[in-house]
Design a protein around this motif. Structure first.
Motif, PDB file in Angstrom:
ATOM      1  N   GLY A  53      13.894  -3.939  -1.445  1.00 41.36           N
ATOM      2  CA  GLY A  53      12.956  -2.909  -1.887  1.00 41.36           C
ATOM      3  C   GLY A  53      11.814  -2.644  -0.924  1.00 41.36           C
ATOM      4  O   GLY A  53      11.130  -1.631  -1.033  1.00 41.36           O
ATOM      5  N   ASP A  54      11.579  -3.541   0.036  1.00 49.25           N
ATOM      6  CA  ASP A  54      10.482  -3.358   0.989  1.00 49.25           C
ATOM      7  C   ASP A  54      10.818  -2.279   2.006  1.00 49.25           C
ATOM      8  O   ASP A  54      11.985  -2.034   2.319  1.00 49.25           O
ATOM      9  CB  ASP A  54      10.181  -4.663   1.732  1.00 49.25           C
ATOM     10  CG  ASP A  54       9.495  -5.701   0.864  1.00 49.25           C
ATOM     11  OD1 ASP A  54       9.033  -5.357  -0.238  1.00 49.25           O
ATOM     12  OD2 ASP A  54       9.423  -6.868   1.309  1.00 49.25           O
ATOM     13  N   ASN A  55       9.786  -1.649   2.523  1.00 51.43           N
ATOM     14  CA  ASN A  55       9.944  -0.613   3.542  1.00 51.43           C
ATOM     15  C   ASN A  55       8.610  -0.378   4.244  1.00 51.43           C
ATOM     16  O   ASN A  55       7.583  -0.914   3.847  1.00 51.43           O
ATOM     17  CB  ASN A  55      10.439   0.688   2.915  1.00 51.43           C
ATOM     18  CG  ASN A  55       9.363   1.364   2.076  1.00 51.43           C
ATOM     19  OD1 ASN A  55       8.791   0.753   1.172  1.00 51.43           O
ATOM     20  ND2 ASN A  55       9.069   2.592   2.371  1.00 51.43           N
ATOM     21  N   PHE A  56       8.654   0.435   5.285  1.00 48.82           N
ATOM     22  CA  PHE A  56       7.458   0.837   6.016  1.00 48.82           C
ATOM     23  C   PHE A  56       7.640   2.322   6.308  1.00 48.82           C
ATOM     24  O   PHE A  56       8.371   2.716   7.221  1.00 48.82           O
ATOM     25  CB  PHE A  56       7.346   0.035   7.307  1.00 48.82           C
ATOM     26  CG  PHE A  56       5.965  -0.063   7.864  1.00 48.82           C
ATOM     27  CD1 PHE A  56       5.148   1.040   7.976  1.00 48.82           C
ATOM     28  CD2 PHE A  56       5.486  -1.278   8.307  1.00 48.82           C
ATOM     29  CE1 PHE A  56       3.878   0.940   8.516  1.00 48.82           C
ATOM     30  CE2 PHE A  56       4.227  -1.397   8.857  1.00 48.82           C
ATOM     31  CZ  PHE A  56       3.419  -0.293   8.956  1.00 48.82           C
TER      32      PHE A  56
ATOM     33  N   ILE B 144       0.880  -1.154   0.000  1.00 49.01           N
ATOM     34  CA  ILE B 144       0.000   0.000   0.000  1.00 49.01           C
ATOM     35  C   ILE B 144       0.923   1.209   0.000  1.00 49.01           C
ATOM     36  O   ILE B 144       2.092   1.085   0.367  1.00 49.01           O
ATOM     37  CB  ILE B 144      -0.958  -0.025   1.218  1.00 49.01           C
ATOM     38  CG1 ILE B 144      -2.088   0.968   1.068  1.00 49.01           C
ATOM     39  CG2 ILE B 144      -0.220   0.182   2.505  1.00 49.01           C
ATOM     40  CD1 ILE B 144      -3.212   0.783   2.084  1.00 49.01           C
ATOM     41  N   LYS B 145       0.468   2.352  -0.394  1.00 45.14           N
ATOM     42  CA  LYS B 145       1.334   3.529  -0.475  1.00 45.14           C
ATOM     43  C   LYS B 145       2.206   3.669   0.785  1.00 45.14           C
ATOM     44  O   LYS B 145       1.712   3.760   1.891  1.00 45.14           O
ATOM     45  CB  LYS B 145       0.486   4.785  -0.649  1.00 45.14           C
ATOM     46  CG  LYS B 145       1.314   6.020  -0.849  1.00 45.14           C
ATOM     47  CD  LYS B 145       0.470   7.257  -1.035  1.00 45.14           C
ATOM     48  CE  LYS B 145       1.377   8.455  -1.203  1.00 45.14           C
ATOM     49  NZ  LYS B 145       0.626   9.682  -1.269  1.00 45.14           N
ATOM     50  N   GLY B 146       3.529   3.619   0.566  1.00 42.44           N
ATOM     51  CA  GLY B 146       4.462   3.805   1.666  1.00 42.44           C
ATOM     52  C   GLY B 146       4.754   2.566   2.483  1.00 42.44           C
ATOM     53  O   GLY B 146       5.479   2.626   3.456  1.00 42.44           O
ATOM     54  N   ARG B 147       4.182   1.422   2.089  1.00 47.38           N
ATOM     55  CA  ARG B 147       4.416   0.184   2.829  1.00 47.38           C
ATOM     56  C   ARG B 147       4.555  -0.969   1.843  1.00 47.38           C
ATOM     57  O   ARG B 147       3.761  -1.098   0.919  1.00 47.38           O
ATOM     58  CB  ARG B 147       3.251  -0.147   3.757  1.00 47.38           C
ATOM     59  CG  ARG B 147       2.991   0.885   4.801  1.00 47.38           C
ATOM     60  CD  ARG B 147       1.823   0.464   5.648  1.00 47.38           C
ATOM     61  NE  ARG B 147       1.458   1.543   6.554  1.00 47.38           N
ATOM     62  CZ  ARG B 147       0.545   1.437   7.492  1.00 47.38           C
ATOM     63  NH1 ARG B 147      -0.106   0.305   7.645  1.00 47.38           N
ATOM     64  NH2 ARG B 147       0.272   2.439   8.274  1.00 47.38           N
ATOM     65  N   SER B 148       5.539  -1.801   2.078  1.00 55.43           N
ATOM     66  CA  SER B 148       5.711  -2.994   1.265  1.00 55.43           C
ATOM     67  C   SER B 148       6.448  -4.033   2.105  1.00 55.43           C
ATOM     68  O   SER B 148       7.568  -3.790   2.536  1.00 55.43           O
ATOM     69  CB  SER B 148       6.520  -2.660   0.008  1.00 55.43           C
ATOM     70  OG  SER B 148       6.795  -3.830  -0.726  1.00 55.43           O
TER      71      SER B 148
END
Length: 164
Positions: free
Chosen positions: A82-85, A29-33
């Motif tokens: 590539g993931d982030n929160f 979702i926007k800004g989270r992966s």
């Protein structure tokens, strides 16, 4: 498990269980992966993971006191390249029963690069197996993971209220 943190072997076991037994839900979702697996207090899946729930609650009590407990969910998180929160507040209006947000790093720091845990713009020192907490109104984020895989646990913490 050792006194007030998870051992390296225990962390490795959690990673192994969720790598082999369960399908992680991909959450973007926007800004989270990231990928996640939610253990909810009121669902039958909780019984399968009673061992994990109880041990994390013991870690919370050991570190914070016997009047603290897990709230209704415990989430296993997996970050890949590539993931982030993105920076956020868990409960800006403090409108649920959590008094703190909690987490435990499961991966060894040599397993990944990036994915720093930052609270109120300050990177938190990484220590595998240790309970980390912050207020639900504190800004925090997991920066972009650039290499490897990072596993952690996330959960809400509630404090039992005294009856007068």
């Amino acid at each position: 498990m050792e006194s007030c943190k998870l051992t390296e072997d225990y962390c490795n076991n959690i990673i192994k269980v969720f790598s082999e037994e369960e399908t992680m839900e991909t959450f973007v979702i926007k800004g989270r992966s990231y990928k996640r697996f939610i253990i909810h207090e009121n669902l039958p899946i909780r019984d399968k993971y009673e061992w994990l729930w109880n041990d994390i609650e013991d870690i919370v009590k050991c570190n914070l006191g016997n009047n603290y407990r897990l709230t209704i969910w415990l989430i296993v998180l997996k970050y890949e390249k590539g993931d982030n929160f993105q920076k956020h507040l868990d409960r800006p209006n403090q409108d649920d029963d959590r008094c703190l947000s909690g987490g435990i790093e499961l991966s060894d720091k040599s397993d990944f690069e990036g994915a720093d845990f930052v609270v109120k713009n300050i990177p938190i020192e990484f220590e595998r197996g240790k309970l980390l907490t912050h207020k639900v109104t504190d800004s925090h984020e997991i920066t972009k993971l650039t290499k490897g895989t990072r596993w952690s646990l996330h959960f809400g913490i509630n404090k039992q209220k005294e009856i007068l």
